[in-house]
Design an enzyme around this catalytic site. Structure first.
Site, PDB file in Angstrom:
ATOM      1  CD  GLU A  74      -0.301   2.584   0.369  1.00 51.10           C
ATOM      2  OE1 GLU A  74      -0.704   2.499  -0.779  1.00 51.10           O
ATOM      3  OE2 GLU A  74      -0.977   2.227   1.344  1.00 51.10           O
ATOM      4  CB  ILE A  96      26.911  -8.830  -3.583  1.00 54.11           C
ATOM      5  CG1 ILE A  96      26.826  -9.181  -2.091  1.00 54.11           C
ATOM      6  CG2 ILE A  96      27.211 -10.068  -4.428  1.00 54.11           C
ATOM      7  CD1 ILE A  96      25.658 -10.077  -1.715  1.00 54.11           C
ATOM      8  CB  ILE A 103      -1.763  11.997  -6.767  1.00 55.89           C
ATOM      9  CG1 ILE A 103      -2.029  13.016  -5.647  1.00 55.89           C
ATOM     10  CG2 ILE A 103      -2.916  11.003  -6.896  1.00 55.89           C
ATOM     11  CD1 ILE A 103      -1.999  12.469  -4.230  1.00 55.89           C
ATOM     12  N   PRO A 138       0.291  19.425   0.184  1.00 57.84           N
ATOM     13  CG  PRO A 138       0.621  21.234  -1.274  1.00 57.84           C
ATOM     14  CD  PRO A 138      -0.366  20.160  -0.917  1.00 57.84           C
ATOM     15  CG  LEU A 197      -4.472  10.912   2.429  1.00 54.74           C
ATOM     16  CD1 LEU A 197      -5.795  11.365   3.026  1.00 54.74           C
ATOM     17  CD2 LEU A 197      -4.096   9.550   3.018  1.00 54.74           C
TER      18      LEU A 197
HETATM   19  C1  LIG Z   1       6.492   8.369  -5.382  1.00 50.83           C
HETATM   20  C2  LIG Z   1       5.395   8.704  -4.423  1.00 50.83           C
HETATM   21  C3  LIG Z   1       4.103   8.238  -4.650  1.00 50.83           C
HETATM   22  C4  LIG Z   1       3.064   8.591  -3.795  1.00 50.83           C
HETATM   23  N1  LIG Z   1       1.760   8.227  -4.080  1.00 50.83           N
HETATM   24  C5  LIG Z   1       0.751   8.729  -3.332  1.00 50.83           C
HETATM   25  C6  LIG Z   1      -0.621   8.543  -3.725  1.00 50.83           C
HETATM   26  O1  LIG Z   1      -0.916   7.869  -4.725  1.00 50.83           O
HETATM   27  N2  LIG Z   1      -1.595   9.109  -2.975  1.00 50.83           N
HETATM   28  C7  LIG Z   1      -1.322   9.855  -1.877  1.00 50.83           C
HETATM   29  O2  LIG Z   1      -2.252  10.354  -1.245  1.00 50.83           O
HETATM   30  N3  LIG Z   1      -0.037  10.039  -1.454  1.00 50.83           N
HETATM   31  C8  LIG Z   1       0.998   9.508  -2.174  1.00 50.83           C
HETATM   32  N4  LIG Z   1       2.302   9.725  -1.792  1.00 50.83           N
HETATM   33  C9  LIG Z   1       2.558  10.515  -0.590  1.00 50.83           C
HETATM   34  C10 LIG Z   1       3.160   9.724   0.586  1.00 50.83           C
HETATM   35  O3  LIG Z   1       2.203   8.850   1.123  1.00 50.83           O
HETATM   36  C11 LIG Z   1       3.680  10.761   1.590  1.00 50.83           C
HETATM   37  O4  LIG Z   1       4.825  11.360   1.012  1.00 50.83           O
HETATM   38  C12 LIG Z   1       4.020  10.158   2.934  1.00 50.83           C
HETATM   39  O5  LIG Z   1       2.853   9.730   3.600  1.00 50.83           O
HETATM   40  C13 LIG Z   1       4.781  11.131   3.848  1.00 50.83           C
HETATM   41  O6  LIG Z   1       4.141  12.367   3.886  1.00 50.83           O
HETATM   42  P1  LIG Z   1       5.008  13.701   3.637  1.00 50.83           P
HETATM   43  O7  LIG Z   1       5.766  13.509   2.382  1.00 50.83           O
HETATM   44  O8  LIG Z   1       4.134  14.878   3.742  1.00 50.83           O
HETATM   45  O9  LIG Z   1       6.059  13.719   4.810  1.00 50.83           O
HETATM   46  P2  LIG Z   1       5.843  14.385   6.328  1.00 50.83           P
HETATM   47  O10 LIG Z   1       4.552  13.941   6.826  1.00 50.83           O
HETATM   48  O11 LIG Z   1       6.075  15.849   6.147  1.00 50.83           O
HETATM   49  O12 LIG Z   1       7.015  13.743   7.089  1.00 50.83           O
HETATM   50  C14 LIG Z   1       8.352  14.253   7.108  1.00 50.83           C
HETATM   51  C15 LIG Z   1       9.115  13.445   8.153  1.00 50.83           C
HETATM   52  O13 LIG Z   1       8.572  13.688   9.454  1.00 50.83           O
HETATM   53  C16 LIG Z   1       8.212  12.475  10.073  1.00 50.83           C
HETATM   54  N5  LIG Z   1       7.037  12.688  10.915  1.00 50.83           N
HETATM   55  C17 LIG Z   1       5.873  13.318  10.597  1.00 50.83           C
HETATM   56  N6  LIG Z   1       5.026  13.262  11.625  1.00 50.83           N
HETATM   57  C18 LIG Z   1       5.657  12.573  12.626  1.00 50.83           C
HETATM   58  C19 LIG Z   1       5.298  12.174  13.948  1.00 50.83           C
HETATM   59  N7  LIG Z   1       4.107  12.472  14.474  1.00 50.83           N
HETATM   60  N8  LIG Z   1       6.203  11.484  14.670  1.00 50.83           N
HETATM   61  C20 LIG Z   1       7.416  11.178  14.155  1.00 50.83           C
HETATM   62  N9  LIG Z   1       7.808  11.512  12.918  1.00 50.83           N
HETATM   63  C21 LIG Z   1       6.938  12.200  12.162  1.00 50.83           C
HETATM   64  C22 LIG Z   1       7.921  11.538   8.919  1.00 50.83           C
HETATM   65  O14 LIG Z   1       7.975  10.168   9.313  1.00 50.83           O
HETATM   66  C23 LIG Z   1       9.016  11.934   7.937  1.00 50.83           C
HETATM   67  O15 LIG Z   1      10.209  11.297   8.295  1.00 50.83           O
HETATM   68  C24 LIG Z   1       3.350   9.359  -2.624  1.00 50.83           C
HETATM   69  C25 LIG Z   1       4.661   9.790  -2.372  1.00 50.83           C
HETATM   70  C26 LIG Z   1       5.667   9.489  -3.271  1.00 50.83           C
HETATM   71  C27 LIG Z   1       7.039  10.032  -3.001  1.00 50.83           C
END
Ligand SMILES: Cc1cc2nc3c(=O)[nH]c(=O)nc-3n(C[C@H](O)[C@H](O)[C@H](O)COP(=O)(O)OP(=O)(O)OC[C@H]3O[C@@H](n4cnc5c(N)ncnc54)[C@H](O)[C@@H]3O)c2cc1C
Length: 382
Positions: A366, A340, A157, A128, A125
């Site tokens: 998630e 601890i 992913i 970048p 899902l």
């Molecule tokens: C180890 C790992 C495994 C993963 N596995 C998967 C996977 O299998 N499949 C998949 O699809 N994804 C996966 N992800 C992606 C993960 O779900 C996303 O990183 C996560 O949803 C956050 O998206 P982003 O990194 O683009 O952060 P952003 O969306 O860019 O967020 C950056 C910051 O802004 C905040 N923010 C954004 N919008 C708002 C808003 N409207 N109001 C307030 N705050 C906001 C966020 O909370 C965060 O603090 C994985 C990530 C990692 C690190």
């Protein structure tokens, strides 16, 4: 309201607990250090029927419910989060969309392979430019001569790039709807599809033995019948998949916090200072008591979300609350467990060091905490 687990749930908990203690615990630190994917453990999890817990036996699953799944994930994360997330991402994210929305043909082809653990499933899902704002998908797919031609990129992913990864279900823009809005659909892309490239694994803070990679699609072609569910239903579908996935990730938070408490208790009994076990100091007792209490509360929230789902009731709010609560708890409990342990908590030979690094992602993956707060606030009517 019945707070007792059924005999079946207790039996499953005992089986997974023993497996985690006997087979995962001895290798967890080494897997974390080397970042090697736990192929042998995944094979054993398949043998134990733990790679498709909440799916019916007709499709190769264990025929258990979501509560059973949450209990199993909790017991795995109590010992090792890399193994737990491998199971979680495979079950809730990789297999679930095919089970829920896949065609008869897709289900017949993929579910037996996935639920048995012979192949791993992944869900792509995040991009970048599309994380929390998951609808901002840039990956595109166009129909050409009876095939979808996919161009774009996914990032972070889980489970897509192992030797046993079978397929990834991705979201892609397949057109615009009548109102000019992006039409998002889900597509099933088997590993080995020409034009589908899987990048090198990320160097992560934690979850070292879990597989996380960027994916790219450059003119990748799959047959038209690789659409998962209805064209244009992708947005609704992934919201559903994420709701379910949150129960699993919440269970990971409970398990990690419980594992941190287990280790902290053990250490508090062993370590002496000022002539007595540190567990006799009220300051340490207060930390342990708070951890145990918070874990009990978080476990109830998580089990409630699972039971609501199993009863066919709305569980979105409960799952978001459980995810928010348990992610924060995992981070705090791991930190307290390190505290601890004193200086030894900062040294890799103690599991709490790994738990501390593994915990943070639980407030991000998630759906970040801020996204859970948005979901919860919406349910409150604001
Ligand atoms: C180890 C790992 C495994 C993963 N596995 C998967 C996977 O299998 N499949 C998949 O699809 N994804 C996966 N992800 C992606 C993960 O779900 C996303 O990183 C996560 O949803 C956050 O998206 P982003 O990194 O683009 O952060 P952003 O969306 O860019 O967020 C950056 C910051 O802004 C905040 N923010 C954004 N919008 C708002 C808003 N409207 N109001 C307030 N705050 C906001 C966020 O909370 C965060 O603090 C994985 C990530 C990692 C690190």
């Amino acid at each position: 309201m019945d707070f007792d687990l059924s005999d079946d749930h207790r039996l499953l908990r005992g089986t997974v607990r023993e497996f985690a203690r006997e087979e995962i615990a001895p290798v967890a630190a080494e897997l974390d250090r080397t970042g090697a994917f736990p192929y042998e453990l995944v094979r054993r999890l398949g043998e134990l029927n733990l790679m498709g817990i909440p799916f019916p036996q007709e499709v190769g699953g264990a025929g258990a419910d979501t509560l059973a799944y949450a209990i199993a994930v909790e017991e795995l994360a109590r010992v090792d989060s890399s193994v737990a997330i491998t199971v979680c991402a495979h079950t809730s994210l990789g297999t679930q969309p095919i089970y829920l929305f896949g065609s008869a043909r897709q289900r017949a082809e993929w579910l037996p392979l996935l639920t048995s653990g012979q192949r791993l499933g992944a869900f792509g899902l995040t991009e970048p430019e599309a994380g929390s704002d998951a609808g901002n998908v840039r990956t595109r797919a166009r129909l050409e001569d009876g095939e979808w031609v996919v161009d774009g990129a996914k990032q972070f992913i889980t489970n897509a790039g192992t030797d046993i990864s079978g397929c990834v279900v991705i979201t892609a823009v397949t057109g615009v709807d009548g109102a000019g809005r992006k039409e998002i659909s889900n597509l099933l892309i088997p590993n080995g599809t020409p034009g589908y490239e899987i990048g090198p694994p990320y160097r992560k803070m934690g979850w070292h033995a879990s597989d996380t990679r960027p994916l790219s699609f450059a003119g990748a072609r799959v047959p038209a019948d690789h659409l998962v569910g209805a064209r244009g239903a992708g947005f609704k579908q992934f919201l559903r998949v994420l709701d379910i996935g949150r129960i699993g990730v919440a269970a990971m938070g409970v398990g990690l916090a419980q594992g941190a408490l287990d280790e902290a208790l053990r250490y508090a009994r062993e370590r002496t200072a000022f002539g007595q076990a540190i567990g006799r100091f009220q300051a340490i007792q207060a930390k342990l008591a708070d951890m145990a209490t918070e874990i009990a509360a978080a476990r109830l929230l998580t089990y409630r979300a699972a039971v609501l789902k199993d009863q066919g009731r709305d569980f979105s709010l409960a799952a978001a609350q459980a995810k928010l609560k348990t992610g924060r708890l995992a981070v705090r409990a791991a930190e307290e467990a390190v505290q601890i342990h004193g200086g030894y908590g900062y040294i890799e030979e103690y599991p709490v060091c790994r738990f501390y690094r593994d915990a943070k992602i639980l407030t991000i993956g998630e759906g970040t905490d801020e996204v859970q707060q948005m979901v919860i606030a919406r349910a409150l009517g604001v």
